[in-house]
Design an enzyme around this catalytic site. Structure first.
Site, PDB file in Angstrom:
ATOM      1  N   GLY C 115       0.837  -1.190   0.000  1.00 11.77           N
ATOM      2  CA  GLY C 115       0.000   0.000   0.000  1.00 11.77           C
ATOM      3  C   GLY C 115       0.873   1.242   0.000  1.00 11.77           C
ATOM      4  O   GLY C 115       2.093   1.150  -0.179  1.00 11.77           O
ATOM      5  N   SER C 118       3.839   1.206   2.669  1.00 12.81           N
ATOM      6  CA  SER C 118       4.859   0.212   2.330  1.00 12.81           C
ATOM      7  C   SER C 118       5.647   0.613   1.090  1.00 12.81           C
ATOM      8  O   SER C 118       6.867   0.456   1.040  1.00 12.81           O
ATOM      9  CB  SER C 118       4.198  -1.144   2.064  1.00 12.81           C
ATOM     10  OG  SER C 118       3.562  -1.610   3.216  1.00 12.81           O
ATOM     11  N   ASP C 141      -8.238  -0.883   1.565  1.00 14.86           N
ATOM     12  CA  ASP C 141      -8.885   0.426   1.724  1.00 14.86           C
ATOM     13  C   ASP C 141      -9.095   1.132   0.385  1.00 14.86           C
ATOM     14  O   ASP C 141      -9.874   2.072   0.298  1.00 14.86           O
ATOM     15  CB  ASP C 141      -8.037   1.325   2.631  1.00 14.86           C
ATOM     16  CG  ASP C 141      -8.056   0.852   4.073  1.00 14.86           C
ATOM     17  OD1 ASP C 141      -8.920   0.033   4.411  1.00 14.86           O
ATOM     18  OD2 ASP C 141      -7.212   1.312   4.860  1.00 14.86           O
ATOM     19  N   LEU C 284     -11.752 -10.675   9.320  1.00 14.65           N
ATOM     20  CA  LEU C 284     -12.474 -11.479   8.331  1.00 14.65           C
ATOM     21  C   LEU C 284     -12.397 -10.835   6.950  1.00 14.65           C
ATOM     22  O   LEU C 284     -12.585 -11.508   5.940  1.00 14.65           O
ATOM     23  CB  LEU C 284     -13.934 -11.641   8.751  1.00 14.65           C
ATOM     24  CG  LEU C 284     -14.139 -12.347  10.087  1.00 14.65           C
ATOM     25  CD1 LEU C 284     -15.620 -12.371  10.450  1.00 14.65           C
ATOM     26  CD2 LEU C 284     -13.597 -13.766  10.028  1.00 14.65           C
ATOM     27  N   ARG C 286      -9.766  -9.645   5.551  1.00 14.96           N
ATOM     28  CA  ARG C 286      -8.441  -9.742   4.949  1.00 14.96           C
ATOM     29  C   ARG C 286      -8.163 -11.098   4.306  1.00 14.96           C
ATOM     30  O   ARG C 286      -7.729 -11.197   3.185  1.00 14.96           O
ATOM     31  CB  ARG C 286      -7.361  -9.482   6.004  1.00 14.96           C
ATOM     32  CG  ARG C 286      -7.330  -8.071   6.505  1.00 14.96           C
ATOM     33  CD  ARG C 286      -5.950  -7.738   7.074  1.00 14.96           C
ATOM     34  NE  ARG C 286      -5.850  -6.313   7.380  1.00 14.96           N
ATOM     35  CZ  ARG C 286      -5.501  -5.398   6.499  1.00 14.96           C
ATOM     36  NH1 ARG C 286      -5.190  -5.741   5.268  1.00 14.96           N
ATOM     37  NH2 ARG C 286      -5.449  -4.127   6.835  1.00 14.96           N
TER      38      ARG C 286
END
Lengths: 363, 363, 363, 363
Positions: C115, C118, C141, C284, C286
């Protein structure tokens, strides 16, 4: 034989209730030519004036209602008519109003769908109302005696298993201990079944006392074996190691689900240093689309309950045993609370797989 | 007690086989410290030289294998070693090679997962090989005697039910009769269970003879009641009204799935004028992710089978009855073909819902 | 052209990461004959000695890995090598060790999946390491600029939508207001999309300020219209009405998900008297199996990222725009935080459906 | 501004139609105070006397209709009112009756949901009826120009991908080549997308000519690499290698789905000796529960279509482009048939993954 029957769903909702309503209605109308009156909101519909009900017919169940979660009648786990909580804080016996409601609707028999608590109340109410009564068991907790399964259980297990299926990869990706808190007020059936099916390493249920040290030991042991994650399932009714209840209350004094998942999460971190995350599955276990097993059970129960009414066999509950439907006295069923027997086949299976149940280190 | 056991999956694959392999391996290694050798491709791995096998250890089953369809060992429903089809068209008894294979691997016991046909062959082979044997039942058809359920059945029912869930809205949108052909070589269990759970109007199974006229009558009756669509489920083994087998063969003479769905589709159009469509579900019923029930059953069977080996109880099959695991002589189980009993609870349920089973008009 | 490339996944895991790893490996090996080294646990694998990595080949991706959630390499959102948190509490620049790790592995290019946070770190690290770098965007997201979608978003929306599908029937059965708290650290994309798709009545996202009074008004209005339940979706990043952050911290000071769901639940009860329940979806979202859209996106990004390496186009990120794959400077992408634009098409859709976004009463 | 609008769904049904009807109704009533008349069975409802329609209101869409497949109005792909097939075999122009029907209902505008064929007819009909018209694109084939996606496509891809997920383990367990035939009358979008997402080895679409030899070559190559199975996806519109159409007709002369899957299955066996099985997915691709993407698209389209009516922008179709909703002349959209462009990003992705598209050996 009656000409008009009532049906109501009572207590917490679960998957499969609409399939019951459909089966009862189809059987009563097509098989016997009766009328079916669905009472709204559990027992509440018969306390209201005008009475809150809907006439159920074949049209009501076309399309997809068989597959919908919840109950189209509505239900409630509040407002016991025998001890009804009034606004002034007192409890009032409103069973006469309830009986009057039955009278006004012209009901000649009642079929009630509920768990042990609901069936206990319903049975008394129907006795006072002098309406013959047949019961159908439903409870995601599967804690009703005699019947192998109650409506709603397998779907709740599916949902909890699916949650583990989703938590496993993210646990493995992040080197985490994932804790899943599932429903189960007194019984650990959901936690035990979903834990085995979902590949849990540790399953904590209220029927088997645990030591945090055993849990920590199991996690340490997994890490020693180069496993970088662990899955823990816990039933909401489990208490702290020293027996305290763990619940978060909100500003209205209502108990929230949760507590034990958070507690275990913190304690596991404290004892093992592992990074933990917890998830509280909550109401996701109730409203889902019923699985094929729950739809089958609900259909079988609904048809048989109507047949019992036709046969004049009352004060009985339908039950599933050894691939077939039987019927038993309601009292027998609700007096047997069916929690997990520590010698149960699935407990043996869990131990056989090396799953830690908290009562021993399993190293 | 043995130090090294073999395990193989045989016959058509189904959901839950990997969960069995996992349970056997976890139990054998963690519970008893044995070695577990997984034979590749059913019995074939022991006929090949070098022997085709993989050593199974705890690492083999980390992650998500519990939830994967199929079998990581491979399987086959061809090549019975006792009457092996050779290239020249003759059949050869290769059981000595099979026994030699077991010898070479040093197997001291074998656990075999199969349906009635496979278990029959396996039992003989193991006897000839003088290797003690324990059996685990699997078959999506659920036609094995004694055990309430075999591995793979509930997932196959889920898939067929889900197909009906998808066909219903498109049937209703287009005023169509939708025919779903499901698996079931000799037994109608999948068709019956999925038909009830999926809201079918008509269910045709091999155990109950049907008349096309009854089917047409039911459809006409639905249309009279202002229902604009109908759902039909039929098991692949059902024959034409006059008893002919219906199968399409391909250019290799292999039988294809299908036939009866197309036949019913045409006959219903001819008799009622309704617009029909048929779907042959085929292999979609096999490879799916096992549901929670199949994973539980597979785990329970796997653990118990290993325990039977440890206890020296051989020539037995594990079975599920009344919420627990029992074990029975293999011969008893495979000599009882469990087709749908016309007095079965689910048959009564279907009739009670007004579902047409083809043997009566239901108008 | 390089002969050996590295690949790593970084930051929080999501559905579709394994599909990226597969696409990169298949393309690099089959298309160019390169070697692919998968770095374990995000950047951490290159800080460890021996270096923690696995060589990826075609065999690594047979079977079902395409469909598995999480990342087989592991990932982390801790331990930025440029400011690494040491045991003594200080931060240390370990980028030289990282560069050395790349050197030791002989990497000639790196593909990083992450993301905005990172990718920002990775870009700097690779620059310091003098290894050419290509980026692939992932974030549930969906708050990365330029690309219409990042990997993991649609699956997260699926999971949240499915949760609403399950909460609706139980809400309707019990006359309840159900609040679902979904992920979304800074952006409300998941809440907005799932809320519309799942039939929410009220959606609260961080981009649009809300008044509790507007929420209460909407619920009162629904009740006036004889609707007996309401569904509310809220993004975890939403603050209290007066702007306080709402988070529960555990005994390690780690922030837990949750807070705003509980807050809204209590406030709605206070203002409307409605019975409320909240569910925190948490992890849940992910780890689930990636949906077809995420697998497609991941496959397209993976192939194109390898092609960019082959073409020598570095410091660029692949992106999806208008049905095709483009590539843009990484800096451009990560400097554009893509939160929900209040004029966005889906915001208009929500308003058009009568969904309350909290900024107006909608009566 | 109109006070009363009509809405109809036309052509083959797909997932998401009910979500459109809901969005149109909610927007028209809540946003503008109009009345919404839903025409039954596509255009047919306006040809019948009495006119077959239902008034849609907010109550119509409570509960779960948003998530149901199919269309509550019904639809048809038969009976074009401009060239209506009469019982005597002639075609009759019934557009005056259609116009009269619109008049009788007092419709001041019409919103029509259809694919290119349906929208072409609808546009002409509405012109003749002098009723202003706005179009919403739906087609599982996704072959409508200008819009990136039409309603029903992503759900169809999900279903086909899930089928591959189920076929892969059984293929691998039995060393088989599995062929999945998916919908796609002229365009290969479903086959291409599902093939990539589901991990197919070979994808055959009508837009790219294939040689059987290339397919055989790819399968041989996989076997050489020790892969024991292969997955093939083919669109129903694909013809034999030499260009013959392949369809099975039933006794009513109606074309059945199927043909090319069986053909490929036989040819692959002939050329490679591999054991093959084929599955025809058929109507399972239509009626399923719409996924979140289709519900979002349907909601966005429905709201915007009503707004176009309010703005007096007629003869236009809503479309999705680059994360937002636009509107374009219907003629522009339906004159652009959007088949798979051989240079499309997903075609490149497929080639990049080493998937054989039949036009080259890929060895």
């Amino acid at each position: 034989m009656p000409k008009r029957i009532g049906i109501l769903t009572s207590g917490g909702d679960c998957a499969g209730l609409n399939a019951v309503l459909r089966a009862v209605t189809l059987r009563a109308i097509q098989g016997y030519g009766w009328e079916v009156y669905g009472i709204s909101h559990g027992t509440q519909g018969l306390l209201r004036r005008p009475i809150d009900y809907q006439k159920l017919d074949l049209k009501s169940f076309e399309g997809s209602i068989l597959r919908l979660g919840g109950t189209i009648l509505g239900t409630t786990n509040k407002g016991n008519p025998i001890a009804y909580p009034m606004e002034d804080g007192t409890l009032k016996d409103r069973s006469a109003e309830f009986a009057e409601g039955c009278q006004m609707l012209g009901l000649e028999a009642m079929i009630g769908v509920g768990g042990d608590g609901s069936l206990h109340i319903l049975r008394k109410l129907m006795e006072k109302s002098k309406i013959p009564f047949v019961a159908i068991p439903k409870t995601i907790d599967n804690d009703l005696g005699i019947t192998e399964r109650s409506i709603g259980f397998t779907t709740a297990v599916d949902v909890a298993t699916e949650a583990l299926d989703r938590l496993q990869p993210t646990a493995a990706s992040h080197d985490r201990v994932m804790i899943l808190e599932v429903m189960g007020r007194d019984a650990g059936h959901i936690a035990l079944a979903a834990g085995i099916a979902g590949g849990a390493d540790i399953i904590i249920i209220p029927e088997i006392p645990y030591k945090l040290q055993n849990i920590a030991h199991k996690i340490d042991d997994l890490l020693k074996k180069q496993r970088n994650f662990a899955l823990v399932v816990v039933a909401e009714a489990v208490k702290t190691e020293n027996g305290s209840a763990l619940q978060i209350f909100d500003l209205n004094g209502r108990a929230r689900y949760g507590g034990i998942g958070h507690y275990l999460s913190d304690e596991i971190t404290r004892l093992t240093g592992a990074e933990t995350r917890f998830t509280v599955l909550g109401h996701l276990q109730r409203g889902g689309q019923p699985d094929a097993s729950d739809r089958l059970l609900a259909s079988a129960f609904g048809v048989r309950a109507v047949d019992l009414v036709a046969e004049g066999k009352f004060d009985r509950m339908v039950a599933w045993q050894n691939r077939t439907i039987i019927d038993v006295p309601i009292l027998d069923a609700i007096s047997l609370n069916s929690t997990v027997d520590p010698n149960d086949a699935l407990v043996q299976t869990a131990r056989g797989l090396g799953i830690c149940l908290g009562d021993a280190p399993y190293a």
